[in-house]
Structures are given as C-alpha cells and as structure tokens.
Design a protein around this motif. Sequence first.
Motif, mmCIF file in Angstrom:
data_model
loop_
_atom_site.group_PDB
_atom_site.id
_atom_site.type_symbol
_atom_site.label_atom_id
_atom_site.label_comp_id
_atom_site.label_asym_id
_atom_site.label_seq_id
_atom_site.Cartn_x
_atom_site.Cartn_y
_atom_site.Cartn_z
ATOM 1 N N PHE A 5 0.789 -1.321 0.046
ATOM 2 C CA PHE A 5 -0.022 -0.083 -0.008
ATOM 3 C C PHE A 5 1.055 1.295 -0.088
ATOM 4 O O PHE A 5 0.692 2.138 -0.598
ATOM 5 C CB PHE A 5 -0.935 -0.008 1.179
ATOM 6 C CG PHE A 5 -1.742 1.167 1.491
ATOM 7 C CD1 PHE A 5 -2.908 1.510 0.706
ATOM 8 C CD2 PHE A 5 -1.096 2.301 2.174
ATOM 9 C CE1 PHE A 5 -3.561 2.485 0.865
ATOM 10 C CE2 PHE A 5 -2.024 3.429 2.212
ATOM 11 C CZ PHE A 5 -3.186 3.565 1.772
ATOM 12 N N PHE A 6 1.832 1.393 0.934
ATOM 13 C CA PHE A 6 2.818 2.464 1.064
ATOM 14 C C PHE A 6 3.330 2.794 -0.195
ATOM 15 O O PHE A 6 3.759 3.867 -0.721
ATOM 16 C CB PHE A 6 3.423 2.620 2.332
ATOM 17 C CG PHE A 6 2.805 1.970 3.369
ATOM 18 C CD1 PHE A 6 2.277 3.297 4.392
ATOM 19 C CD2 PHE A 6 2.744 0.605 4.097
ATOM 20 C CE1 PHE A 6 1.330 3.047 5.043
ATOM 21 C CE2 PHE A 6 1.808 0.685 5.275
ATOM 22 C CZ PHE A 6 1.147 1.638 5.758
ATOM 23 N N ASN A 34 -4.056 -6.265 -0.797
ATOM 24 C CA ASN A 34 -5.060 -7.025 -0.664
ATOM 25 C C ASN A 34 -6.301 -6.388 -1.630
ATOM 26 O O ASN A 34 -6.102 -5.370 -2.179
ATOM 27 C CB ASN A 34 -5.767 -7.086 0.651
ATOM 28 C CG ASN A 34 -6.132 -5.694 1.197
ATOM 29 O OD1 ASN A 34 -6.742 -4.668 0.407
ATOM 30 N ND2 ASN A 34 -5.680 -5.275 2.535
ATOM 31 N N ASN A 35 -7.451 -7.105 -1.738
ATOM 32 C CA ASN A 35 -8.619 -6.672 -2.771
ATOM 33 C C ASN A 35 -8.965 -5.340 -2.339
ATOM 34 O O ASN A 35 -9.357 -4.469 -3.298
ATOM 35 C CB ASN A 35 -9.607 -7.801 -2.651
ATOM 36 C CG ASN A 35 -8.910 -9.254 -3.381
ATOM 37 O OD1 ASN A 35 -8.272 -8.976 -3.999
ATOM 38 N ND2 ASN A 35 -9.857 -10.086 -2.661
ATOM 39 N N LYS A 39 -8.806 -2.253 -5.002
ATOM 40 C CA LYS A 39 -10.039 -1.467 -5.498
ATOM 41 C C LYS A 39 -9.806 -0.008 -5.171
ATOM 42 O O LYS A 39 -10.320 0.681 -6.136
ATOM 43 C CB LYS A 39 -11.354 -1.917 -4.514
ATOM 44 C CG LYS A 39 -12.557 -1.320 -4.988
ATOM 45 C CD LYS A 39 -13.860 -1.970 -4.126
ATOM 46 C CE LYS A 39 -15.139 -1.120 -4.821
ATOM 47 N NZ LYS A 39 -16.244 -2.152 -4.499
ATOM 48 N N LEU A 40 -9.224 0.255 -4.022
ATOM 49 C CA LEU A 40 -8.824 1.683 -3.850
ATOM 50 C C LEU A 40 -7.992 2.443 -4.873
ATOM 51 O O LEU A 40 -8.222 3.517 -5.429
ATOM 52 C CB LEU A 40 -8.178 1.905 -2.331
ATOM 53 C CG LEU A 40 -7.888 3.227 -1.836
ATOM 54 C CD1 LEU A 40 -9.056 4.052 -1.612
ATOM 55 C CD2 LEU A 40 -6.943 3.199 -0.781
ATOM 56 N N ASP A 44 -8.639 -3.215 -9.567
ATOM 57 C CA ASP A 44 -9.425 -4.505 -9.244
ATOM 58 C C ASP A 44 -10.174 -4.512 -10.691
ATOM 59 O O ASP A 44 -10.892 -5.674 -10.772
ATOM 60 C CB ASP A 44 -10.440 -4.378 -8.055
ATOM 61 C CG ASP A 44 -11.290 -3.165 -8.478
ATOM 62 O OD1 ASP A 44 -10.989 -2.392 -9.085
ATOM 63 O OD2 ASP A 44 -12.395 -3.084 -7.930
ATOM 64 N N ASN A 45 -9.870 -3.841 -11.610
ATOM 65 C CA ASN A 45 -10.688 -4.018 -13.072
ATOM 66 C C ASN A 45 -10.007 -5.440 -13.925
ATOM 67 O O ASN A 45 -8.876 -5.882 -13.416
ATOM 68 C CB ASN A 45 -10.793 -2.965 -13.905
ATOM 69 C CG ASN A 45 -9.284 -2.290 -14.208
ATOM 70 O OD1 ASN A 45 -8.391 -3.068 -14.265
ATOM 71 N ND2 ASN A 45 -9.089 -1.215 -14.579
ATOM 72 N N PHE A 46 -10.587 -5.462 -14.693
ATOM 73 C CA PHE A 46 -10.066 -6.859 -15.607
ATOM 74 C C PHE A 46 -8.967 -6.939 -15.829
ATOM 75 O O PHE A 46 -8.115 -7.679 -15.839
ATOM 76 C CB PHE A 46 -11.275 -6.974 -16.569
ATOM 77 C CG PHE A 46 -10.685 -8.185 -17.648
ATOM 78 C CD1 PHE A 46 -10.966 -9.631 -17.103
ATOM 79 C CD2 PHE A 46 -10.254 -8.093 -18.692
ATOM 80 C CE1 PHE A 46 -10.746 -10.720 -17.800
ATOM 81 C CE2 PHE A 46 -9.794 -9.260 -19.396
ATOM 82 C CZ PHE A 46 -9.893 -10.689 -19.236
ATOM 83 N N GLU A 47 -8.364 -5.629 -16.633
ATOM 84 C CA GLU A 47 -6.886 -5.401 -17.283
ATOM 85 C C GLU A 47 -5.809 -5.705 -16.078
ATOM 86 O O GLU A 47 -4.858 -6.459 -16.344
ATOM 87 C CB GLU A 47 -6.961 -3.850 -17.304
ATOM 88 C CG GLU A 47 -5.650 -3.563 -18.215
ATOM 89 C CD GLU A 47 -5.575 -2.187 -18.463
ATOM 90 O OE1 GLU A 47 -4.587 -1.675 -19.050
ATOM 91 O OE2 GLU A 47 -6.318 -1.364 -18.201
#
Length: 146
Positions: A5-6, A34-35, A39-40, A44-47
């Motif tokens: 994340f960082f 993580n998921n 998403k943030l 999380d999109n298909f690509e």
Amino acid sequence: MGVTFFEYKFLELIKDKINFGKVLTVGRQEIILNNKEKKLFNLDNFEFKDEKYIDNILINKFRSSSVDSVDYSDFEKASIIADLNKPLDKSNLFDTVIDFGTSEHVFNATQCLQNISNLCKKEGTILHSLPANNNCGHGFWQFSPE
C-alpha cells in the motif's frame, strides 16, 4: 520484494513530478495489495486483476516507456541476471530505478548501491523503500536514515 500500500501510494504521489521513462526494478516487484487496496487504487478491473508483478501497471498507469528487472537468478523471469554483490559493466541505462525491498538481501551493500547508482542515468530518479526496524533476520541489513 514488492509493492505494498505504502509504495503504491508513494508512486501515485510522485507520478506527475517525475518522468518514469525506462524503469529498472531491483528484483521483480510483486504486487502485495489486498482486494480492498486494489479497489482503492482502481486495480481491481479486468485489465490488472490477475497481475502478479508491477511491470504492466508501471507502463499503463505511471507512463513508463519500458520496465526491466535485475535479479540474481531467473526464478522470477528477471530480464537482467546479475550479482549485485559485484560491479556491473552496464551504466546510464535507466531513467528510474526502483528498489522496493531487495538491497537488504545483498551482502555487499556498498557495491549494490553503487550498481544501482551506475544503472541510473544522470538526472534520473532512484526510489528506495527498504525495511528498517522490527524485521530482525530479514535479509542482511536494515537501512535507516540514521
């Protein structure tokens, strides 16, 4: 070796301040999000859903022109196989060098950092994010601003 994340947030913060250009990652940089974090960051999109390494994200989201990686073995399919404990005969090749968790695993830290510096073009950017404290036994070294 990976982008948590960082590190990802840091890349987002500097993406308009530097030209990533030709990128070298020190070790293949695995995506360690993580998921919820994916998403943030709109990963999380298909690509990008099944991406294991950051390479395509560096090209598509951070406008890198290319991404190479250097590692001691070809286990993770690095494009440059080299021992960072020894001087490399390559220099001034990359606009940006990213070391997010590799240098602490190289015994000859001085030579490793010299190699990273040599691989980066003059006026290029070197990004380090290495574990410092509370990681006893992780690698050979703990880097600190002190």
